[in-house]
Write a protein that holds these residues in place. Structure first.
Motif, PDB file in Angstrom:
ATOM      1  N   VAL A 166       6.328  -4.436 -14.416  1.00 14.77           N
ATOM      2  CA  VAL A 166       5.784  -2.953 -13.727  1.00 14.77           C
ATOM      3  C   VAL A 166       4.638  -2.507 -13.776  1.00 14.77           C
ATOM      4  O   VAL A 166       3.942  -2.267 -12.600  1.00 14.77           O
ATOM      5  CB  VAL A 166       6.472  -1.494 -15.053  1.00 14.77           C
ATOM      6  N   GLY A 167       3.847  -3.224 -14.539  1.00 16.28           N
ATOM      7  CA  GLY A 167       2.528  -3.295 -14.387  1.00 16.28           C
ATOM      8  C   GLY A 167       2.279  -3.774 -12.561  1.00 16.28           C
ATOM      9  O   GLY A 167       1.286  -3.929 -12.204  1.00 16.28           O
ATOM     10  N   CYS A 168       2.721  -5.266 -12.097  1.00 16.24           N
ATOM     11  CA  CYS A 168       2.165  -5.948 -11.380  1.00 16.24           C
ATOM     12  C   CYS A 168       2.785  -4.959  -9.668  1.00 16.24           C
ATOM     13  O   CYS A 168       2.276  -5.335  -8.997  1.00 16.24           O
ATOM     14  CB  CYS A 168       3.232  -7.469 -10.731  1.00 16.24           C
ATOM     15  N   ALA A 169       3.700  -4.084  -9.998  1.00 18.88           N
ATOM     16  CA  ALA A 169       3.888  -3.609  -8.803  1.00 18.88           C
ATOM     17  C   ALA A 169       3.822  -2.082  -9.191  1.00 18.88           C
ATOM     18  O   ALA A 169       3.154  -1.477  -7.821  1.00 18.88           O
ATOM     19  CB  ALA A 169       5.665  -3.193  -9.237  1.00 18.88           C
ATOM     20  N   SER A 170       2.647  -1.931 -10.360  1.00 18.56           N
ATOM     21  CA  SER A 170       2.095  -0.821  -9.733  1.00 18.56           C
ATOM     22  C   SER A 170       1.042  -0.824  -9.169  1.00 18.56           C
ATOM     23  O   SER A 170       0.309  -0.276  -9.036  1.00 18.56           O
ATOM     24  CB  SER A 170       1.635  -0.271 -11.735  1.00 18.56           C
ATOM     25  N   ASP A 171       0.256  -2.130  -9.242  1.00 15.19           N
ATOM     26  CA  ASP A 171      -0.560  -2.569  -8.797  1.00 15.19           C
ATOM     27  C   ASP A 171      -0.861  -2.927  -7.360  1.00 15.19           C
ATOM     28  O   ASP A 171      -1.553  -2.621  -6.407  1.00 15.19           O
ATOM     29  CB  ASP A 171      -1.080  -3.552  -9.172  1.00 15.19           C
ATOM     30  N   LEU A 172       0.278  -3.456  -6.769  1.00 14.27           N
ATOM     31  CA  LEU A 172       0.818  -3.321  -5.351  1.00 14.27           C
ATOM     32  C   LEU A 172       0.284  -1.992  -4.837  1.00 14.27           C
ATOM     33  O   LEU A 172       0.534  -1.438  -3.914  1.00 14.27           O
ATOM     34  CB  LEU A 172       2.353  -3.723  -5.093  1.00 14.27           C
ATOM     35  N   LEU A 173       1.257  -0.955  -5.270  1.00 13.42           N
ATOM     36  CA  LEU A 173       1.595   0.136  -5.213  1.00 13.42           C
ATOM     37  C   LEU A 173       0.488   0.717  -5.117  1.00 13.42           C
ATOM     38  O   LEU A 173      -0.740   1.678  -3.932  1.00 13.42           O
ATOM     39  CB  LEU A 173       2.337   1.290  -5.881  1.00 13.42           C
ATOM     40  N   ASN A 174      -0.502   0.858  -5.784  1.00 12.36           N
ATOM     41  CA  ASN A 174      -1.810   1.166  -5.615  1.00 12.36           C
ATOM     42  C   ASN A 174      -3.325   0.503  -5.114  1.00 12.36           C
ATOM     43  O   ASN A 174      -3.833   1.232  -4.214  1.00 12.36           O
ATOM     44  CB  ASN A 174      -2.563   0.842  -7.247  1.00 12.36           C
ATOM     45  N   LEU A 175      -3.271  -1.120  -4.253  1.00 13.36           N
ATOM     46  CA  LEU A 175      -3.914  -1.213  -3.822  1.00 13.36           C
ATOM     47  C   LEU A 175      -3.155  -0.820  -1.966  1.00 13.36           C
ATOM     48  O   LEU A 175      -4.064  -0.243  -1.313  1.00 13.36           O
ATOM     49  CB  LEU A 175      -3.683  -2.298  -3.301  1.00 13.36           C
ATOM     50  N   SER A 176      -2.095  -0.663  -2.147  1.00 15.83           N
ATOM     51  CA  SER A 176      -1.847  -0.150  -0.979  1.00 15.83           C
ATOM     52  C   SER A 176      -1.727   1.814  -0.722  1.00 15.83           C
ATOM     53  O   SER A 176      -2.120   1.253   0.225  1.00 15.83           O
ATOM     54  CB  SER A 176       0.454   0.066  -0.809  1.00 15.83           C
ATOM     55  N   THR A 177      -1.727   2.273  -1.857  1.00 19.85           N
ATOM     56  CA  THR A 177      -2.659   3.664  -1.559  1.00 19.85           C
ATOM     57  C   THR A 177      -4.651   3.156  -1.117  1.00 19.85           C
ATOM     58  O   THR A 177      -4.421   4.319  -0.186  1.00 19.85           O
ATOM     59  CB  THR A 177      -2.543   4.096  -2.999  1.00 19.85           C
ATOM     60  N   ASP A 178      -4.570   3.007  -1.056  1.00 19.56           N
ATOM     61  CA  ASP A 178      -6.124   2.394  -1.717  1.00 19.56           C
ATOM     62  C   ASP A 178      -6.902   2.208   0.502  1.00 19.56           C
ATOM     63  O   ASP A 178      -6.994   2.438   0.877  1.00 19.56           O
ATOM     64  CB  ASP A 178      -6.706   1.407  -2.353  1.00 19.56           C
ATOM     65  N   ALA A 179      -5.424   1.252   0.814  1.00 22.25           N
ATOM     66  CA  ALA A 179      -5.575   0.955   1.675  1.00 22.25           C
ATOM     67  C   ALA A 179      -5.135   2.019   3.294  1.00 22.25           C
ATOM     68  O   ALA A 179      -4.180   1.707   3.783  1.00 22.25           O
ATOM     69  CB  ALA A 179      -4.634  -0.492   2.247  1.00 22.25           C
ATOM     70  N   HIS A 180      -5.556   2.626   2.960  1.00 26.87           N
ATOM     71  CA  HIS A 180      -5.278   3.863   4.382  1.00 26.87           C
ATOM     72  C   HIS A 180      -4.877   3.602   5.153  1.00 26.87           C
ATOM     73  O   HIS A 180      -4.767   4.632   6.385  1.00 26.87           O
ATOM     74  CB  HIS A 180      -5.989   5.794   3.602  1.00 26.87           C
ATOM     75  N   ARG A 181      -6.374   3.103   5.912  1.00 28.23           N
ATOM     76  CA  ARG A 181      -6.332   2.539   7.440  1.00 28.23           C
ATOM     77  C   ARG A 181      -5.082   1.614   7.908  1.00 28.23           C
ATOM     78  O   ARG A 181      -5.429   1.522   9.170  1.00 28.23           O
ATOM     79  CB  ARG A 181      -8.091   1.719   7.828  1.00 28.23           C
ATOM     80  N   HIS A 182      -4.145   1.181   6.761  1.00 23.28           N
ATOM     81  CA  HIS A 182      -3.248   0.433   7.416  1.00 23.28           C
ATOM     82  C   HIS A 182      -2.144   1.277   7.797  1.00 23.28           C
ATOM     83  O   HIS A 182      -1.725   2.504   7.328  1.00 23.28           O
ATOM     84  CB  HIS A 182      -2.316  -0.735   6.351  1.00 23.28           C
ATOM     85  N   GLY A 183      -1.626   1.317   9.087  1.00 21.03           N
ATOM     86  CA  GLY A 183      -0.627   1.699  10.192  1.00 21.03           C
ATOM     87  C   GLY A 183       0.796   1.839   9.534  1.00 21.03           C
ATOM     88  O   GLY A 183       1.694   2.796   9.461  1.00 21.03           O
ATOM     89  N   ARG A 184       1.364   0.672   8.888  1.00 21.29           N
ATOM     90  CA  ARG A 184       2.641   0.017   8.025  1.00 21.29           C
ATOM     91  C   ARG A 184       2.215  -1.245   7.491  1.00 21.29           C
ATOM     92  O   ARG A 184       1.587  -2.626   7.546  1.00 21.29           O
ATOM     93  CB  ARG A 184       3.181  -0.477   9.668  1.00 21.29           C
ATOM     94  N   ILE A 185       2.702  -1.378   5.459  1.00 23.88           N
ATOM     95  CA  ILE A 185       2.115  -1.904   5.094  1.00 23.88           C
ATOM     96  C   ILE A 185       4.633  -2.605   5.162  1.00 23.88           C
ATOM     97  O   ILE A 185       5.126  -1.668   4.413  1.00 23.88           O
ATOM     98  CB  ILE A 185       1.814  -1.951   3.752  1.00 23.88           C
ATOM     99  N   GLU A 186       5.203  -3.483   5.119  1.00 23.41           N
ATOM    100  CA  GLU A 186       5.694  -3.792   4.994  1.00 23.41           C
ATOM    101  C   GLU A 186       6.367  -4.339   4.051  1.00 23.41           C
ATOM    102  O   GLU A 186       5.842  -5.683   4.302  1.00 23.41           O
ATOM    103  CB  GLU A 186       6.562  -4.513   6.657  1.00 23.41           C
ATOM    104  N   VAL A 187       6.943  -4.172   3.248  1.00 18.87           N
ATOM    105  CA  VAL A 187       7.224  -5.182   1.932  1.00 18.87           C
ATOM    106  C   VAL A 187       8.927  -6.061   2.001  1.00 18.87           C
ATOM    107  O   VAL A 187      10.271  -4.502   1.931  1.00 18.87           O
ATOM    108  CB  VAL A 187       7.257  -3.791   0.883  1.00 18.87           C
ATOM    109  N   ARG A 188       8.821  -6.831   1.986  1.00 16.94           N
ATOM    110  CA  ARG A 188      10.583  -7.578   1.882  1.00 16.94           C
ATOM    111  C   ARG A 188      10.709  -7.673   0.840  1.00 16.94           C
ATOM    112  O   ARG A 188       9.493  -8.407  -0.021  1.00 16.94           O
ATOM    113  CB  ARG A 188      10.112  -8.917   2.961  1.00 16.94           C
ATOM    114  N   LEU A 189      11.985  -7.540   0.319  1.00 18.65           N
ATOM    115  CA  LEU A 189      11.918  -7.440  -1.289  1.00 18.65           C
ATOM    116  C   LEU A 189      13.785  -7.436  -1.113  1.00 18.65           C
ATOM    117  O   LEU A 189      14.734  -6.707  -0.482  1.00 18.65           O
ATOM    118  CB  LEU A 189      11.377  -6.458  -1.928  1.00 18.65           C
ATOM    119  N   ASP A 190      14.541  -8.002  -2.325  1.00 18.76           N
ATOM    120  CA  ASP A 190      15.643  -7.217  -3.127  1.00 18.76           C
ATOM    121  C   ASP A 190      16.315  -6.029  -3.247  1.00 18.76           C
ATOM    122  O   ASP A 190      14.999  -5.749  -4.142  1.00 18.76           O
ATOM    123  CB  ASP A 190      15.641  -8.744  -3.833  1.00 18.76           C
TER     124      ASP A 190
END
Length: 290
Positions: A242-266
């Motif tokens: 859960v902690g690492c998943a939250s890190d991914l979302l937090n970093l994605s939130t800060d990366a607001h200049r990215h037009g698309r962040i595609e996460v491939r997962l199960d």
């Protein structure tokens, strides 16, 4: 180097599936963790498991090492679902190695496992048998390169394990190239493979690897900032906390200049990210990989 590793198929040992043929190099520190994870995963799936131990290994010691990671194995050994042996015994009564002889024996073992209604067969082969049988390394390599038909029906998987203290680096590199997959050093490891516009994270993302996890993600966001598109490939990630998943979302939130962040997962990891609020980040797209 990263692109080559992404193409070849680097995997955590727990993610090996029927039809996979994998190389691993090990040290004494990582050896038993790899064997145990591979064996217990196969037993849990109802597969027959053959551990082809090095010549000097004592069978009871091998079983004791495996039982450090789970309950007693007496019952699965008694019914033949787990076999601890050596290459000399596997090839018996003809103890001389040839690619044809080993292929024949593996085919016989696959047929026997399926006849007993096992889900398949998996073998872990410690390659220190090569010196014990006086086998030619080039002949062994030829076997590794031509073994694909054994895996075509996807009822067999095999790990070929090389002790780094026994084999020369050139031999290890050649054997590595002869296999379609290679394994992480052991359970609990995390590896990040960067390529243009993408990062693949392999292994386990948890408290023990969280610093590596966040560092790899920050690096990936930085590398892709100029074009605004990033693929985060978690398809070979065995565990996501859960902690690492939250890190991914937090970093994605800060990366607001990215037009698309595609996460491939199960699906399981997608459910976790959705539960943590990924749907509120419009530039984050989850792509389920079966």
């Amino acid at each position: 180097m990263a692109g080559e590793a992404m193409r070849r198929g680097t995997l955590p040992v727990q993610r090996l599936r029927p039809g996979d043929h994998a190389f691993c190099r090990y040290t004494e520190r990582t050896r038993w963790d790899l064997v145990a994870a591979y064996a217990w995963t196969g037993l849990a799936r109802g597969e027959k498991v053959i551990i082809c131990a090095p010549p000097q290994a004592d069978r009871d010691t091998v079983q004791e090492r495996l039982e450090e990671h789970g309950p007693s194995l007496d019952h699965v050994c008694a019914r033949g679902q787990l076999v601890i042996t050596g290459m000399r015994m596997l090839l018996h009564p003809d103890g001389r190695f040839t690619p044809a002889r080993l292929r024949q024996r593996i085919q016989e073992e696959i047929a026997g496992a399926l006849a007993k209604r096992c889900a398949g067969l998996r073998t872990y082969i410690d390659m220190r048998w090569i010196a014990d049988l006086g086998a030619d390394v080039e002949e062994v390599m030829a076997r590794e390169e031509s073994a694909a038909p054994l895996f075509a029906a996807r009822s067999y998987s095999e790990v070929c394990a090389y002790d780094t203290s026994v084999f020369e680096p050139a031999v290890l590199d050649a054997m590595h190239a002869a296999h379609p997959h290679d394994l992480l050093d052991g359970p609990g490891a995390l590896r990040a493979l960067h390529a243009a516009g993408s990062v693949r994270l392999i292994g386990e993302a948890d408290m023990a690897t969280r610093i590596e996890w966040t560092s790899a993600l920050r690096d990936a966001f930085k590398r892709s900032a100029h074009d605004g598109h990033l693929v985060v490939d978690l398809s070979r990630l065995h565990f996501l906390s859960v902690g690492c998943a939250s890190d991914l979302l937090n970093l994605s939130t800060d990366a607001h200049r990215h037009g698309r962040i595609e996460v491939r997962l199960d699906r399981g990891k997608a459910t976790l990210l959705i539960g943590l609020g990924s749907r509120y980040l419009k530039h984050v797209v989850l792509v389920e990989d079966s």
